[in-house]
Design a protein around this motif. Sequence first.
Motif, PDB file in Angstrom:
ATOM      1  N   UNK A   1      -6.247  -1.232   0.499  1.00 12.99           N
ATOM      2  CA  UNK A   1      -6.926  -2.399  -0.061  1.00 12.99           C
ATOM      3  C   UNK A   1      -7.479  -3.288   1.051  1.00 12.99           C
ATOM      4  N   UNK A   2      -8.506  -4.012   0.724  1.00 12.55           N
ATOM      5  CA  UNK A   2      -9.159  -4.870   1.703  1.00 12.55           C
ATOM      6  C   UNK A   2      -8.173  -5.921   2.205  1.00 12.55           C
ATOM      7  N   UNK A   3      -8.081  -6.063   3.516  1.00  8.48           N
ATOM      8  CA  UNK A   3      -7.198  -7.071   4.090  1.00  8.48           C
ATOM      9  C   UNK A   3      -7.994  -8.287   4.535  1.00  8.48           C
TER      10      UNK A   3
ATOM     11  N   UNK B   1     -15.164 -11.027   0.147  1.00  8.80           N
ATOM     12  CA  UNK B   1     -16.515 -11.327  -0.301  1.00  8.80           C
ATOM     13  C   UNK B   1     -16.838 -10.686  -1.646  1.00  8.80           C
ATOM     14  N   UNK B   2     -15.999  -9.766  -2.101  1.00  7.91           N
ATOM     15  CA  UNK B   2     -16.227  -9.115  -3.389  1.00  7.91           C
ATOM     16  C   UNK B   2     -15.518  -9.819  -4.530  1.00  7.91           C
TER      17      UNK B   2
ATOM     18  N   UNK C   1       0.849  -1.186   0.000  1.00  9.85           N
ATOM     19  CA  UNK C   1       0.000   0.000   0.000  1.00  9.85           C
ATOM     20  C   UNK C   1       0.880   1.229   0.000  1.00  9.85           C
ATOM     21  N   UNK C   2       0.561   2.216  -0.828  1.00 11.10           N
ATOM     22  CA  UNK C   2       1.335   3.460  -0.895  1.00 11.10           C
ATOM     23  C   UNK C   2       0.701   4.521  -0.018  1.00 11.10           C
ATOM     24  N   UNK C   3       1.484   5.073   0.909  1.00 10.82           N
ATOM     25  CA  UNK C   3       1.061   6.259   1.660  1.00 10.82           C
ATOM     26  C   UNK C   3       1.591   7.450   0.892  1.00 10.82           C
ATOM     27  N   UNK C   4       0.725   8.342   0.470  1.00 10.92           N
ATOM     28  CA  UNK C   4       1.110   9.537  -0.262  1.00 10.92           C
ATOM     29  C   UNK C   4       0.805  10.728   0.639  1.00 10.92           C
ATOM     30  N   UNK C   5       1.852  11.441   1.057  1.00 10.19           N
ATOM     31  CA  UNK C   5       1.670  12.571   1.958  1.00 10.19           C
ATOM     32  C   UNK C   5       2.430  13.783   1.426  1.00 10.19           C
ATOM     33  N   UNK C   6       1.892  14.957   1.707  1.00  2.79           N
ATOM     34  CA  UNK C   6       2.537  16.218   1.363  1.00  2.79           C
ATOM     35  C   UNK C   6       3.072  16.813   2.665  1.00  2.79           C
TER      36      UNK C   6
END
Length: 129
Positions: free
Chosen positions: A92-94, A99-100, A61-66
């Motif tokens: 994203x779902x962990x 179920x999707x 997962x990418x954390x995008x911070x300014x």
Amino acid sequence: MAEEVGSVRVDAWVWAVRLAKTRSAAAGLCRAGHVRVNGERAKPAQALKVGDEVRVRQEEWDRVVIVARLLSKRVGASVAVDCYVDNSPPRPSSDPFNLNAPVATRERGAGRPTKRERRSLDQLFGRGH
């Protein structure tokens, strides 16, 4: 509260705003190429300035911070949130039982899939080699 400084190292800032648990873990993320500043791979000692975009790859997962404020010392979580603007996409779902996820259905009485059908199903669902 921590004082603001003129420039700060990427690894120190990532640790200070609690994007990494330890300073050495933050430096390791930088060395492994999991930290990008304005789209470029960042070395641990690279200087940050206010307004830079920092991307940290964490667990697929990418954390995008300014960067909104520079910190040299680790601060509490409530203060750390004020030091950056989080533009991260949703996590994203962990859920291990997603179920999707699409479900393969076969007509009743069709029996087991043939080897060819199984390979095409594996390719469709991204399984296999």
